[in-house]
Design an enzyme around this catalytic site. Structure first.
Site, mmCIF file in Angstrom:
data_model
loop_
_atom_site.group_PDB
_atom_site.id
_atom_site.type_symbol
_atom_site.label_atom_id
_atom_site.label_comp_id
_atom_site.label_asym_id
_atom_site.label_seq_id
_atom_site.Cartn_x
_atom_site.Cartn_y
_atom_site.Cartn_z
ATOM 1 C CE LYS A 1 75.575 -37.606 15.150
ATOM 2 N NZ LYS A 1 75.922 -38.682 16.078
HETATM 3 P P1 NAD Z 1 75.301 -34.223 26.170
HETATM 4 O O1 NAD Z 1 74.850 -33.013 25.519
HETATM 5 O O2 NAD Z 1 74.379 -35.019 27.003
HETATM 6 O O3 NAD Z 1 76.607 -33.881 27.059
HETATM 7 C C1 NAD Z 1 77.718 -33.160 26.610
HETATM 8 C C2 NAD Z 1 78.512 -32.731 27.829
HETATM 9 O O4 NAD Z 1 79.760 -32.210 27.422
HETATM 10 C C3 NAD Z 1 77.852 -31.639 28.669
HETATM 11 O O5 NAD Z 1 77.947 -31.998 30.033
HETATM 12 C C4 NAD Z 1 78.722 -30.402 28.428
HETATM 13 O O6 NAD Z 1 78.783 -29.579 29.563
HETATM 14 C C5 NAD Z 1 80.042 -31.024 28.171
HETATM 15 N N1 NAD Z 1 81.002 -30.232 27.419
HETATM 16 C C6 NAD Z 1 80.842 -29.564 26.258
HETATM 17 N N2 NAD Z 1 82.013 -29.023 25.862
HETATM 18 C C7 NAD Z 1 82.906 -29.364 26.819
HETATM 19 C C8 NAD Z 1 84.287 -29.131 26.986
HETATM 20 N N3 NAD Z 1 85.007 -28.479 26.085
HETATM 21 N N4 NAD Z 1 84.875 -29.645 28.076
HETATM 22 C C9 NAD Z 1 84.177 -30.351 28.976
HETATM 23 N N5 NAD Z 1 82.900 -30.612 28.864
HETATM 24 C C10 NAD Z 1 82.261 -30.117 27.796
HETATM 25 O O7 NAD Z 1 75.897 -35.088 24.996
HETATM 26 P P2 NAD Z 1 76.162 -36.640 24.962
HETATM 27 O O8 NAD Z 1 74.993 -37.315 24.366
HETATM 28 O O9 NAD Z 1 76.710 -37.089 26.264
HETATM 29 O O10 NAD Z 1 77.308 -36.672 23.851
HETATM 30 C C11 NAD Z 1 78.659 -36.357 24.158
HETATM 31 C C12 NAD Z 1 79.532 -36.920 23.062
HETATM 32 O O11 NAD Z 1 79.324 -38.330 22.985
HETATM 33 C C13 NAD Z 1 79.241 -36.382 21.660
HETATM 34 O O12 NAD Z 1 80.446 -36.376 20.926
HETATM 35 C C14 NAD Z 1 78.296 -37.414 21.079
HETATM 36 O O13 NAD Z 1 78.300 -37.420 19.680
HETATM 37 C C15 NAD Z 1 78.954 -38.666 21.661
HETATM 38 N N6 NAD Z 1 78.053 -39.819 21.689
HETATM 39 C C16 NAD Z 1 76.899 -39.795 22.400
HETATM 40 C C17 NAD Z 1 76.078 -40.900 22.375
HETATM 41 C C18 NAD Z 1 74.808 -40.952 23.154
HETATM 42 O O14 NAD Z 1 74.139 -42.004 23.109
HETATM 43 N N7 NAD Z 1 74.439 -39.934 23.897
HETATM 44 C C19 NAD Z 1 76.434 -42.032 21.621
HETATM 45 C C20 NAD Z 1 77.642 -42.029 20.940
HETATM 46 C C21 NAD Z 1 78.444 -40.916 20.972
#
Ligand code: NAD
Length: 426
Positions: free
Chosen positions: A116
């Site tokens: 990461k």
């Molecule tokens: P992103 O940045 O696209 O979206 C994050 C979202 O969370 C945003 O809409 C933001 O407004 C919201 N947010 C932040 N803090 C918040 C809170 N306290 N309450 C409510 N909403 C809140 O990120 P993403 O890629 O969707 O990733 C989100 C999570 O999923 C992370 O933990 C990431 O590690 C995990 N993840 C993502 C992927 C991927 O392919 N994108 C894969 C595996 C895991």
């Protein structure tokens, strides 16, 4: 699509994600009866590179950004894991995320270890020119420790396909040849794969369908609340609604929206893309993020950040199934409480594996030069996710463990096996 500000919990409820990751590891290591040297080896990261990146800003000043790349374990193959841009990024968080990637790749049974990266930055304040400069600086700084056979980064919170394109280009310049397989999540015209955007949400959909079926819930009478409305949250909402689930609440950092009759997900996504705030969506009640987590729904999908379900709010959670799209959204104490009250938690290292699985498909396509269509990607993803779910469920049933314990044991067991077969000598 990322918000710069994480909702901060009161300090007594904040758990260092690395402490969570190590606590989970220790429980699994006890169950597996690992010896002390193997524990020490797997509790630590194989490599941690910290860099400080000077960047000339548009106003002519120079700012220096803290950044890192952490490689937890490469016994099963090159390290794999996203790059997170966030003002609160720090080494312990990245260490935890790297360790979880090792277990996640192993649970999905794809030939990768875990890694990461992180940059401490509020990327929303960067101009496009500054964002490009930062991505290129970072790529060059970590170029000695990444590569198609070494460590293959990908997007995470705060980074997107454009960021991957800049990193691929800057890394390739250091090698003197175009090397698309150094990174995944690229734009399709640069060797990205179809289906990568939807991948994490698709994975959530497959595991939720499987869990709902086992629990005797039919989609049309099953309600879902989703915290976080970025890549993972939006695609989970869209795909679950597409399968007939009633998505009644979603949220972002501006707060949440709730409509007991079900939300129009496409309209909510359009609203979020227009104004940047899902709470501007008109046909729903406004709720807080805290209220969303404790709504009387059947399924809860945390898709934002770590430490959202804690000992403080777990007793009020009413969902029967929690599918963790975010990494580390549930603290160990909350996990225990929810298990005691019979909630099924589909853990992050299983539920959110869709993204890395399709990243693996992208890497395979880059290396073979053969490109797949959407149907092939989604069929293969369904196969991998369903098999992983069934394998974890089988361990859980056979060994009387929670899904999280079972996933950790399955994932760690495979890493241990690979480590032992390779031996711990140079
Ligand atoms: P992103 O940045 O696209 O979206 C994050 C979202 O969370 C945003 O809409 C933001 O407004 C919201 N947010 C932040 N803090 C918040 C809170 N306290 N309450 C409510 N909403 C809140 O990120 P993403 O890629 O969707 O990733 C989100 C999570 O999923 C992370 O933990 C990431 O590690 C995990 N993840 C993502 C992927 C991927 O392919 N994108 C894969 C595996 C895991």
């Amino acid at each position: 699509m990322v918000e710069s500000k994480r909702e901060v919990l009161s300090s007594s409820e904040v758990v260092d994600p690395y402490v969570t990751a190590l606590t989970q590891f220790d429980v699994a290591a006890d169950h597996l009866g690992l010896n002390e040297s193997m524990r020490q080896y797997l509790r630590n990261n194989q490599r941690e590179l910290v860099v400080h990146l000077p960047l000339r800003m548009d106003d002519g000043s120079i700012e220096v950004f803290w950044a890192c790349r952490v490689q937890h374990n490469w016994s099963r193959g090159p390290c794999k894991g996203g790059i997170r841009y966030h003002p609160d990024a720090n080494l312990d968080e990245v260490r935890a995320l790297a360790m979880w990637m090792s277990w996640k790749c192993s649970v999905a049974n794809i030939p990768y270890g875990g890694g990461k990266g992180g940059i401490k930055v509020n990327h929303k304040k960067l101009s496009r020119h500054e964002a490009e400069g930062l991505a290129r600086r970072y790529a060059v700084a970590i170029s000695p420790v990444i590569g198609p056979d070494v460590d293959v980064p990908a997007p995470d919170v705060g980074t997107d396909a454009q960021t991957m394109a800049w990193i691929a280009d800057a890394y390739s310049a250091t090698q003197g040849r175009w090397t698309p397989a150094v990174i995944t999540g690229k734009p399709i015209s640069l060797g990205g794969t179809v289906g990568r955007d939807a991948a994490t949400g698709s994975g959530i959909m497959y595991v939720v369908q499987e869990a709902a079926r086992r629990r005797g819930l039919s989609p049309s009478s099953t309600t879902v609340a989703i915290q976080g409305f970025g890549n993972a949250g939006q695609w989970s909402a869209r795909l679950l609604a597409g399968k007939g689930f009633q998505v009644v609440a979603v949220s972002d950092t501006s707060g949440g929206i709730h409509n007991g009759q079900g939300l129009d997900i496409e309209a909510a996504i359009a609203q979020k893309n227009n104004s940047g705030r899902v709470t501007d969506y008109p046909k729903a009640d406004r709720i807080t993020n805290e209220e969303l987590l404790t709504l009387p729904v059947d399924i809860l999908v945390p898709a934002a950040f770590e430490n959202q379900i804690t000992a403080a709010n777990a007793p009020a959670v009413k969902a029967k199934i929690i599918a963790e799209a975010a990494n580390g959204p549930t603290t160990p104490e909350a996990d225990r409480m929810l298990n005691d009250s019979g909630v099924i938690i589909i853990p992050d290292i299983l539920a959110s594996a869709g993204g890395v699985v399709v990243s693996y498909f992208e890497w395979v396509q880059n290396r073979s030069g053969m490109y797949w269509d959407e149907k092939e990607v989604s069929n293969r993803l369904e196969q991998v996710m369903t098999r992983a779910f069934q394998e974890v469920a089988a361990v859980s049933e056979r060994e009387k463990l929670t899904m999280r314990e079972a996933a950790l044991i399955l994932g760690i067991r495979r890493v241990v096996e690979a480590t032992e077969l390779r031996g711990m000598r140079p």
